[in-house]
Design a protein around this motif. Structure first.
Motif, PDB file in Angstrom:
ATOM      1  N   ALA A 195       0.841  -1.179   0.000  1.00  0.00           N
ATOM      2  CA  ALA A 195       0.000   0.000   0.000  1.00  0.00           C
ATOM      3  C   ALA A 195       0.881   1.235   0.000  1.00  0.00           C
ATOM      4  O   ALA A 195       0.863   2.011   0.924  1.00  0.00           O
ATOM      5  CB  ALA A 195      -0.926  -0.024   1.202  1.00  0.00           C
ATOM      6  N   ARG A 196       1.682   1.381  -1.021  1.00  0.00           N
ATOM      7  CA  ARG A 196       2.538   2.560  -1.134  1.00  0.00           C
ATOM      8  C   ARG A 196       1.978   3.482  -2.201  1.00  0.00           C
ATOM      9  O   ARG A 196       1.532   3.040  -3.230  1.00  0.00           O
ATOM     10  CB  ARG A 196       3.949   2.158  -1.535  1.00  0.00           C
ATOM     11  N   GLY A 197       2.068   4.763  -1.947  1.00  0.00           N
ATOM     12  CA  GLY A 197       1.636   5.721  -2.946  1.00  0.00           C
ATOM     13  C   GLY A 197       2.404   7.005  -2.803  1.00  0.00           C
ATOM     14  O   GLY A 197       2.700   7.427  -1.696  1.00  0.00           O
ATOM     15  N   PRO A 198       2.759   7.637  -3.921  1.00  0.00           N
ATOM     16  CA  PRO A 198       3.497   8.888  -3.833  1.00  0.00           C
ATOM     17  C   PRO A 198       2.611   9.999  -3.287  1.00  0.00           C
ATOM     18  O   PRO A 198       1.402   9.970  -3.445  1.00  0.00           O
ATOM     19  CB  PRO A 198       3.898   9.160  -5.276  1.00  0.00           C
ATOM     20  N   ASP A 199       3.228  10.953  -2.659  1.00  0.00           N
ATOM     21  CA  ASP A 199       2.515  12.118  -2.174  1.00  0.00           C
ATOM     22  C   ASP A 199       1.829  12.778  -3.361  1.00  0.00           C
ATOM     23  O   ASP A 199       2.352  12.814  -4.453  1.00  0.00           O
ATOM     24  CB  ASP A 199       3.506  13.073  -1.492  1.00  0.00           C
ATOM     25  N   THR A 200       0.657  13.338  -3.159  1.00  0.00           N
ATOM     26  CA  THR A 200      -0.144  13.821  -4.277  1.00  0.00           C
ATOM     27  C   THR A 200      -0.107  15.326  -4.480  1.00  0.00           C
ATOM     28  O   THR A 200      -0.838  15.839  -5.307  1.00  0.00           O
ATOM     29  CB  THR A 200      -1.603  13.392  -4.081  1.00  0.00           C
ATOM     30  N   ASP A 201       0.710  16.067  -3.752  1.00  0.00           N
ATOM     31  CA  ASP A 201       0.709  17.508  -3.962  1.00  0.00           C
ATOM     32  C   ASP A 201       1.670  17.951  -5.055  1.00  0.00           C
ATOM     33  O   ASP A 201       1.792  19.124  -5.362  1.00  0.00           O
ATOM     34  CB  ASP A 201       0.979  18.268  -2.669  1.00  0.00           C
ATOM     35  N   GLY A 202       2.382  17.013  -5.666  1.00  0.00           N
ATOM     36  CA  GLY A 202       3.228  17.322  -6.788  1.00  0.00           C
ATOM     37  C   GLY A 202       4.620  17.810  -6.455  1.00  0.00           C
ATOM     38  O   GLY A 202       5.409  18.065  -7.351  1.00  0.00           O
ATOM     39  N   THR A 203       4.954  17.950  -5.180  1.00  0.00           N
ATOM     40  CA  THR A 203       6.277  18.465  -4.827  1.00  0.00           C
ATOM     41  C   THR A 203       7.177  17.396  -4.233  1.00  0.00           C
ATOM     42  O   THR A 203       8.286  17.694  -3.823  1.00  0.00           O
ATOM     43  CB  THR A 203       6.175  19.628  -3.822  1.00  0.00           C
ATOM     44  N   HIS A 204       6.713  16.188  -4.188  1.00  0.00           N
ATOM     45  CA  HIS A 204       7.493  15.129  -3.547  1.00  0.00           C
ATOM     46  C   HIS A 204       7.655  13.927  -4.474  1.00  0.00           C
ATOM     47  O   HIS A 204       7.357  12.800  -4.102  1.00  0.00           O
ATOM     48  CB  HIS A 204       6.833  14.681  -2.250  1.00  0.00           C
ATOM     49  N   ALA A 205       8.143  14.163  -5.676  1.00  0.00           N
ATOM     50  CA  ALA A 205       8.312  13.060  -6.628  1.00  0.00           C
ATOM     51  C   ALA A 205       9.219  11.992  -6.035  1.00  0.00           C
ATOM     52  O   ALA A 205      10.269  12.288  -5.474  1.00  0.00           O
ATOM     53  CB  ALA A 205       8.896  13.581  -7.929  1.00  0.00           C
ATOM     54  N   HIS A 206       8.787  10.764  -6.133  1.00  0.00           N
ATOM     55  CA  HIS A 206       9.527   9.582  -5.684  1.00  0.00           C
ATOM     56  C   HIS A 206       9.666   9.489  -4.163  1.00  0.00           C
ATOM     57  O   HIS A 206      10.497   8.741  -3.676  1.00  0.00           O
ATOM     58  CB  HIS A 206      10.896   9.502  -6.359  1.00  0.00           C
ATOM     59  N   ASP A 207       8.890  10.249  -3.418  1.00  0.00           N
ATOM     60  CA  ASP A 207       8.841  10.110  -1.965  1.00  0.00           C
ATOM     61  C   ASP A 207       7.589   9.309  -1.632  1.00  0.00           C
ATOM     62  O   ASP A 207       6.539   9.500  -2.254  1.00  0.00           O
ATOM     63  CB  ASP A 207       8.747  11.478  -1.270  1.00  0.00           C
ATOM     64  N   TYR A 208       7.698   8.412  -0.666  1.00  0.00           N
ATOM     65  CA  TYR A 208       6.558   7.597  -0.286  1.00  0.00           C
ATOM     66  C   TYR A 208       6.217   7.836   1.169  1.00  0.00           C
ATOM     67  O   TYR A 208       7.095   7.875   2.020  1.00  0.00           O
ATOM     68  CB  TYR A 208       6.855   6.115  -0.544  1.00  0.00           C
ATOM     69  N   TYR A 209       4.922   7.972   1.427  1.00  0.00           N
ATOM     70  CA  TYR A 209       4.439   8.321   2.747  1.00  0.00           C
ATOM     71  C   TYR A 209       3.518   7.223   3.270  1.00  0.00           C
ATOM     72  O   TYR A 209       2.572   6.842   2.603  1.00  0.00           O
ATOM     73  CB  TYR A 209       3.689   9.654   2.696  1.00  0.00           C
ATOM     74  N   PRO A 210       3.767   6.759   4.463  1.00  0.00           N
ATOM     75  CA  PRO A 210       2.889   5.766   5.056  1.00  0.00           C
ATOM     76  C   PRO A 210       1.765   6.409   5.872  1.00  0.00           C
ATOM     77  O   PRO A 210       1.049   5.737   6.579  1.00  0.00           O
ATOM     78  CB  PRO A 210       3.842   4.974   5.956  1.00  0.00           C
ATOM     79  N   THR A 211       1.601   7.703   5.760  1.00  0.00           N
ATOM     80  CA  THR A 211       0.671   8.469   6.582  1.00  0.00           C
ATOM     81  C   THR A 211      -0.787   8.214   6.203  1.00  0.00           C
ATOM     82  O   THR A 211      -1.086   7.525   5.233  1.00  0.00           O
ATOM     83  CB  THR A 211       0.979   9.968   6.448  1.00  0.00           C
ATOM     84  N   PHE A 212      -1.701   8.820   6.963  1.00  0.00           N
ATOM     85  CA  PHE A 212      -3.117   8.610   6.700  1.00  0.00           C
ATOM     86  C   PHE A 212      -3.614   9.408   5.493  1.00  0.00           C
ATOM     87  O   PHE A 212      -4.261   8.873   4.616  1.00  0.00           O
ATOM     88  CB  PHE A 212      -3.959   8.972   7.936  1.00  0.00           C
ATOM     89  N   CYS A 213      -3.310  10.688   5.444  1.00  0.00           N
ATOM     90  CA  CYS A 213      -3.938  11.529   4.408  1.00  0.00           C
ATOM     91  C   CYS A 213      -3.448  11.230   3.003  1.00  0.00           C
ATOM     92  O   CYS A 213      -4.197  11.391   2.054  1.00  0.00           O
ATOM     93  CB  CYS A 213      -3.771  13.002   4.733  1.00  0.00           C
ATOM     94  N   CYS A 214      -2.207  10.839   2.830  1.00  0.00           N
ATOM     95  CA  CYS A 214      -1.699  10.643   1.464  1.00  0.00           C
ATOM     96  C   CYS A 214      -0.802   9.423   1.366  1.00  0.00           C
ATOM     97  O   CYS A 214       0.103   9.376   0.542  1.00  0.00           O
ATOM     98  CB  CYS A 214      -0.958  11.884   0.987  1.00  0.00           C
ATOM     99  N   GLY A 215      -1.053   8.426   2.183  1.00  0.00           N
ATOM    100  CA  GLY A 215      -0.173   7.265   2.150  1.00  0.00           C
ATOM    101  C   GLY A 215      -0.839   5.968   2.530  1.00  0.00           C
ATOM    102  O   GLY A 215      -2.062   5.820   2.518  1.00  0.00           O
ATOM    103  N   GLY A 216       0.001   5.024   2.919  1.00  0.00           N
ATOM    104  CA  GLY A 216      -0.418   3.649   3.170  1.00  0.00           C
ATOM    105  C   GLY A 216      -1.482   3.469   4.230  1.00  0.00           C
ATOM    106  O   GLY A 216      -2.372   2.635   4.084  1.00  0.00           O
ATOM    107  N   ALA A 217      -1.421   4.225   5.321  1.00  0.00           N
ATOM    108  CA  ALA A 217      -2.428   4.076   6.381  1.00  0.00           C
ATOM    109  C   ALA A 217      -3.809   4.464   5.860  1.00  0.00           C
ATOM    110  O   ALA A 217      -4.807   3.803   6.164  1.00  0.00           O
ATOM    111  CB  ALA A 217      -2.058   4.908   7.606  1.00  0.00           C
ATOM    112  N   GLY A 218      -3.872   5.516   5.060  1.00  0.00           N
ATOM    113  CA  GLY A 218      -5.148   5.937   4.486  1.00  0.00           C
ATOM    114  C   GLY A 218      -5.686   4.935   3.478  1.00  0.00           C
ATOM    115  O   GLY A 218      -6.885   4.659   3.438  1.00  0.00           O
TER     116      GLY A 218
END
Length: 109
Positions: free
Chosen positions: A1-24
């Motif tokens: 459940a990996r997904g890149p941040d969606t605000d366009g400023t974090h190319a190739h960064d992966y977030y496990p957070t709720f709002c824009c990552g794996g937990a969500g």
């Protein structure tokens, strides 16, 4: 459940957070697996099983990133990093997005 941040400023960064990552993503898949059948004919038993499997795998991935480093022993808690790699791996937040309120949602869904 990996997904890149969606605000366009974090190319190739992966977030496990709720709002824009794996937990969500894990939370969403868990909720979808439990949605009432009358919501959609697309919620077949096999799809529900696939959604639940994705939710469980996402939760396991999130847990694999957790640490107890820096948590007082008597507190008995976990910390989850802001990012999966790089400097954010040692940053910990306490808000709904990347902190306990967000991290906990997939586990109580």
């Amino acid at each position: 459940a990996r997904g890149p941040d969606t605000d366009g400023t974090h190319a190739h960064d992966y977030y496990p957070t709720f709002c824009c990552g794996g937990a969500g993503v894990a939370y969403f898949l868990s909720e979808l697996a439990q949605a009432p059948a009358n919501l959609s004919a697309l919620l077949t038993p096999s799809r529900r099983a696939a959604f639940l499997d994705g939710a469980l795998r996402g939760g396991a991935h999130v847990m694999s990133l957790s640490t107890t480093a820096g948590v007082p022993h008597q507190a008995g808690g976990l910390l989850f990093p802001h990012e999966e790699e790089g400097p954010g791996r040692t940053q910990f937040f306490l808000g709904w997005c990347g902190g306990p309120p967000g991290w906990g949602r997939p586990f109580v869904s």
